[in-house]
Design an enzyme around this catalytic site. Structure first.
Site, PDB file in Angstrom:
ATOM      1  N   ASP A   1     -24.084 -29.018  -9.443  1.00 16.30           N
ATOM      2  CA  ASP A   1     -23.780 -30.361  -9.920  1.00 16.30           C
ATOM      3  C   ASP A   1     -22.480 -30.297 -10.709  1.00 16.30           C
ATOM      4  O   ASP A   1     -22.318 -29.442 -11.591  1.00 16.30           O
ATOM      5  CB  ASP A   1     -24.919 -30.870 -10.805  1.00 16.30           C
ATOM      6  CG  ASP A   1     -24.750 -32.338 -11.155  1.00 16.30           C
ATOM      7  OD1 ASP A   1     -25.099 -33.181 -10.327  1.00 16.30           O
ATOM      8  OD2 ASP A   1     -24.252 -32.616 -12.272  1.00 16.30           O
TER       9      ASP A   1
ATOM     10  N   ASP B   1     -13.930 -40.148  -5.806  1.00 19.86           N
ATOM     11  CA  ASP B   1     -14.256 -39.842  -4.407  1.00 19.86           C
ATOM     12  C   ASP B   1     -13.332 -38.758  -3.863  1.00 19.86           C
ATOM     13  O   ASP B   1     -13.756 -37.871  -3.111  1.00 19.86           O
ATOM     14  CB  ASP B   1     -14.130 -41.104  -3.552  1.00 19.86           C
ATOM     15  CG  ASP B   1     -15.235 -42.107  -3.829  1.00 19.86           C
ATOM     16  OD1 ASP B   1     -16.225 -41.743  -4.494  1.00 19.86           O
ATOM     17  OD2 ASP B   1     -15.100 -43.263  -3.382  1.00 19.86           O
TER      18      ASP B   1
ATOM     19  N   ASN C   1     -14.751 -40.417 -13.288  1.00 15.17           N
ATOM     20  CA  ASN C   1     -14.825 -41.782 -12.769  1.00 15.17           C
ATOM     21  C   ASN C   1     -14.370 -42.797 -13.813  1.00 15.17           C
ATOM     22  O   ASN C   1     -13.646 -43.749 -13.498  1.00 15.17           O
ATOM     23  CB  ASN C   1     -16.253 -42.102 -12.323  1.00 15.17           C
ATOM     24  CG  ASN C   1     -16.571 -41.539 -10.945  1.00 15.17           C
ATOM     25  OD1 ASN C   1     -15.676 -41.366 -10.120  1.00 15.17           O
ATOM     26  ND2 ASN C   1     -17.832 -41.259 -10.694  1.00 15.17           N
TER      27      ASN C   1
ATOM     28  N   GLU D   1     -22.804 -36.456  -7.230  1.00 12.77           N
ATOM     29  CA  GLU D   1     -21.881 -35.331  -7.380  1.00 12.77           C
ATOM     30  C   GLU D   1     -22.610 -33.997  -7.248  1.00 12.77           C
ATOM     31  O   GLU D   1     -22.129 -32.969  -7.717  1.00 12.77           O
ATOM     32  CB  GLU D   1     -21.168 -35.401  -8.733  1.00 12.77           C
ATOM     33  CG  GLU D   1     -22.061 -35.311  -9.941  1.00 12.77           C
ATOM     34  CD  GLU D   1     -22.573 -36.659 -10.424  1.00 12.77           C
ATOM     35  OE1 GLU D   1     -22.933 -36.741 -11.607  1.00 12.77           O
ATOM     36  OE2 GLU D   1     -22.620 -37.625  -9.627  1.00 12.77           O
TER      37      GLU D   1
END
Length: 320
Positions: free
Chosen positions: A187, A204, A195, A230
């Protein structure tokens, strides 16, 4: 006059036909019907090299010898046994034995019974080529749909559904053959901050770069999947946990070394959890996934940017 081929994409392609005829008695009629202005003809007799030659041409024109069953056996060798498309076959046959030619039809050949006209043969060859071209196009479309159904649209690695299917398949195989299977769950650390600072579009892009780095860092036989958000999964067939730890450390270092187009100063780190089979606490694919997930969250709790094993997995040689 021969009717021109029209209305199909096969018209623009050059075609070479393999004519299989022991006596070559039919060859003059075939040449007049299919002539050099339409096709290039290669001539050979019945023999073991015919299947190899057939793979090099667009269509086979098969003229049976005196033994009709031998022609049927040759037709069988020209038909792939794995469901793949073979080279189409047009069989030029006398009226008898009709049962044999019916069987040839069942096996996928286009059968043309004597007496035939040049126009009929040309039409049958054209139809066989058109049908084959359509089947090839359909197979390509099916293959692309299968690829899309198993691929994550954002990152290009496998998706969650495909990962779950492969996890079950590989676990059954490992159980059956008493083989090793390892799983790495990872992760990305502090991804929400990326973000929030740069926007979801930039996030992205980071996910795509991470997926590419993961793919570069594993073997072709391994499977990389986007597990969700993620989070990524790396399935390692025939790999004990010591080997999985080596892969996990290589992945962790490669992610840290990434220089992102978004911001060269931004460092990507990840927390990784590793679990392996065989082990007394891992008796199902669900347990393999659960123990890797527990190890992942232990890595998060311990400070991130690190690798953790499931607590009940020993650090030492396999089998200890």
């Amino acid at each position: 006059m021969k009717a021109p081929f029209c209305g199909d994409t096969v018209n623009s392609r050059p075609f070479t036909l393999l004519v299989v005829d022991d006596s070559q008695s039919t060859l003059p009629r075939v040449a007049r019907a299919l002539g050099p202005e339409d096709f290039a003809l290669r001539i050979t007799a019945h023999g073991p090299e015919v299947p190899r030659l057939a793979r090099e041409v667009s269509l086979v024109v098969l003229c049976p010898g005196e033994d009709a069953t031998a022609s049927l056996a040759l037709l069988e060798r020209l038909t792939p046994g794995d469901g793949a498309l073979g080279t189409p076959v047009v069989l030029l046959a006398p009226p008898e034995p009709r049962d044999t030619w019916v069987e040839a039809l069942r096996r996928g050949a286009e059968v043309v019974l004597d007496p035939w006209t040049p126009e009929e043969l040309l039409a049958r060859v054209h139809r066989a080529l058109v049908v084959h071209a359509r089947l090839e196009a359909l197979a390509t479309q099916v293959g692309e749909l299968q690829r899309l159904s198993s691929t994550d649209g954002l990152t290009g690695v496998h998706n969650h559904r495909h990962f779950q299917e492969r996890l079950r398949e590989e676990f059954r195989r490992a159980q059956r053959y008493d083989d090793a299977l390892s799983l790495i769950l990872l992760d990305l650390d502090y991804f929400k901050e990326i973000n929030d600072k740069y926007g979801h579009s930039a996030g992205d892009g980071v996910l795509r770069e991470v997926a590419a780095a993961l793919t570069r860092g594993v073997r072709e036989t391994d499977l990389v999947a986007r597990y969700g958000g993620e989070e990524f999964a790396v399935l390692l067939p025939r790999t004990h946990f010591t080997g999985a730890l080596t892969v996990a450390e290589r992945v962790r270092r490669e992610l840290r070394a990434l220089r992102l187009e978004l911001d060269a100063s931004l460092q990507v780190t990840a927390s990784l959890g590793v679990s392996s089979f065989p082990h007394r606490t891992v008796l199902s694919p669900e347990q393999l996934l659960l123990t890797a997930d527990e190890a992942l969250y232990q890595a998060k709790r311990d400070g991130r940017d690190r690798i953790c094993l499931h607590p009940q997995l020993p650090i030492g040689p396999p089998g200890t």
